[in-house]
Every structure is written in structure tokens, then in C-alpha cells.
Design a protein around this motif. Sequence first.
Motif, PDB file in Angstrom:
ATOM      1  N   LEU A   1      -0.638   9.867  -6.559  1.00  0.00           N
ATOM      2  CA  LEU A   1      -0.873   8.597  -5.869  1.00  0.00           C
ATOM      3  C   LEU A   1      -0.086   8.528  -4.571  1.00  0.00           C
ATOM      4  N   GLU A   2       1.187   8.914  -4.664  1.00  0.00           N
ATOM      5  CA  GLU A   2       2.072   8.822  -3.508  1.00  0.00           C
ATOM      6  C   GLU A   2       1.645   9.768  -2.391  1.00  0.00           C
TER       7      GLU A   2
ATOM      8  N   PRO B   1       1.833   1.276  -5.149  1.00  0.00           N
ATOM      9  CA  PRO B   1       0.969   2.113  -6.005  1.00  0.00           C
ATOM     10  C   PRO B   1       1.713   3.120  -6.878  1.00  0.00           C
ATOM     11  N   PRO B   2       2.548   4.007  -6.313  1.00  0.00           N
ATOM     12  CA  PRO B   2       3.230   4.971  -7.191  1.00  0.00           C
ATOM     13  C   PRO B   2       4.224   4.324  -8.135  1.00  0.00           C
ATOM     14  N   ASN B   3       4.865   3.244  -7.678  1.00  0.00           N
ATOM     15  CA  ASN B   3       5.893   2.610  -8.505  1.00  0.00           C
ATOM     16  C   ASN B   3       5.307   1.812  -9.668  1.00  0.00           C
TER      17      ASN B   3
ATOM     18  N   VAL C   1       0.809  -1.216   0.000  1.00  0.00           N
ATOM     19  CA  VAL C   1       0.000   0.000   0.000  1.00  0.00           C
ATOM     20  C   VAL C   1       0.845   1.270   0.000  1.00  0.00           C
ATOM     21  N   SER C   2       2.121   1.171   0.347  1.00  0.00           N
ATOM     22  CA  SER C   2       2.957   2.371   0.421  1.00  0.00           C
ATOM     23  C   SER C   2       3.912   2.505  -0.758  1.00  0.00           C
ATOM     24  N   ILE C   3       4.577   1.410  -1.124  1.00  0.00           N
ATOM     25  CA  ILE C   3       5.583   1.456  -2.181  1.00  0.00           C
ATOM     26  C   ILE C   3       5.008   1.099  -3.542  1.00  0.00           C
TER      27      ILE C   3
ATOM     28  N   MET D   1      -4.464   4.644   2.016  1.00  0.00           N
ATOM     29  CA  MET D   1      -4.434   3.185   2.088  1.00  0.00           C
ATOM     30  C   MET D   1      -3.658   2.717   3.314  1.00  0.00           C
ATOM     31  N   MET D   2      -2.570   3.423   3.642  1.00  0.00           N
ATOM     32  CA  MET D   2      -1.789   3.055   4.831  1.00  0.00           C
ATOM     33  C   MET D   2      -2.604   3.263   6.103  1.00  0.00           C
TER      34      MET D   2
ATOM     35  N   VAL E   1      -3.189   8.910  -2.305  1.00  0.00           N
ATOM     36  CA  VAL E   1      -3.771   7.566  -2.281  1.00  0.00           C
ATOM     37  C   VAL E   1      -3.034   6.649  -1.306  1.00  0.00           C
ATOM     38  N   SER E   2      -1.708   6.602  -1.412  1.00  0.00           N
ATOM     39  CA  SER E   2      -0.933   5.710  -0.542  1.00  0.00           C
ATOM     40  C   SER E   2      -1.134   6.005   0.943  1.00  0.00           C
TER      41      SER E   2
END
Length: 213
Positions: free
Chosen positions: A192-193, A133-135, A129-131, A200-201, A196-197
Motif C-alpha cells: 500500500l505504502e 492507508p498503510p497505517n 492519502v499518504s499516512i 493517491m498522492m 497505492v499511497s
Amino acid sequence: MPAMQTLKQYFKEQFTLFLFVSVLFVVGVVFGAVMVNALSLEQKQELGRYLSSFYRTIQDGAQVDGKQSMLAAFSLHMKWILLIWTLGLSVIGLPLILVLDFLKGVLIGFSVGFMVGQLSWKGIAFALVSIAPPNLIVVPAILICSVVSISFSLFIIKNRLVRRSGTIYHPFMRYSGVTLAMGVCMFGAALLEAFVSPTMMKWVTPMLAALTN
């Protein structure tokens, strides 16, 4: 659409190069994950304290400045692709592009590997949920920029340094256009980062805490 067909044909022609930089990135991810085991006990403890502090901050519902986070993330991502773009303009920068692809993989592999090492299965969920999505946007964008940069460098070597023939205008415009398009994608990744992230976190962290109690 002719432009889309031309771009599709271009990437089809560069499939081997795409495969090469993708494999290099994956090797970097594996190397980064293995690097976690090479850390000293003191280094693991220091990073572990930082990760635990961050995890507790999210769990306590701390507010994050989304706009500031977005600008910082976008600035960082743009530095990557602009550096790749700049290196593509020079022949000597070609191997450095490959180094950057490998390094990006190392950074992601190390981050995920350390989370998993410190938080076990919770680390996997937290990384998702942290790394992740943006990647999902950042990594393909960097690889695409790398391919067009390497392709442009090879064009310069072949047509300007060896045969000294052909115009550089159209290849350069296509090269810069793709880089600009990836910059737009990086803006989406930054959104996203930043927005969104974190959401989600905040959603996942209490669930993980509840499952461990």
C-alpha cells in the motif's frame, strides 16, 4: 474453524490488554501532535522546506521506484514487530514494548500534526492519502503484536519464574505464529505504502493545487 475460534477466544480474553495498549497509542498520537508546537522556528522552517520540496516533487509527477520503496517500507515495519517479538521473550522487555507503542503514536501524531500545521486543510487531505492507508494495517498489527508479546511475558513470569510449571511450547508457537501472521500483514501495508499511497498522492495533489489557485 477451531483455529479461528481459539484465536477469537484468546483476543476476547485479552480485551483489557488491547484496550490498554490502544489508549497508550492514542495518548502517543496526541503527544506527538502537541510536540509540533514545541519546535523552534528554525526547526519548523527546516522541516517545512523538506515538506514543501516533497509536495512539489509529487505535484511535478516525479517517478518513484515502487519496488525499492516497498522493500524499504517492509523492512522498517518488520523491524518494529521483530523488536516487539524479541522483547516479549524477556521479562525486562515488557515495559519497552509499551514504550514502542507510545513512540509509534508519537511519530504518527507528529507527522500528521506537522502536515496540518504547515499545509492547513491541504495537510489533512495529504495525510489521509499518504499516512493513513498503510497505517490502517500497520497500527493494528503492531498493537496485536504488543498484546501477544506482553501476554507471553506475563505467562513466563507466572508459569516459569513464579510457579515453574506448565509447558512453554504451545504458548511460544502461538506467540510466534501471530507475529508471523502480522508480518504478512506488514507486507500488505508495504505494498500500500509503495504503490497505492503514491498514486493517491499524485491524484490528490493537483486537485489541492487547483483549489488554492
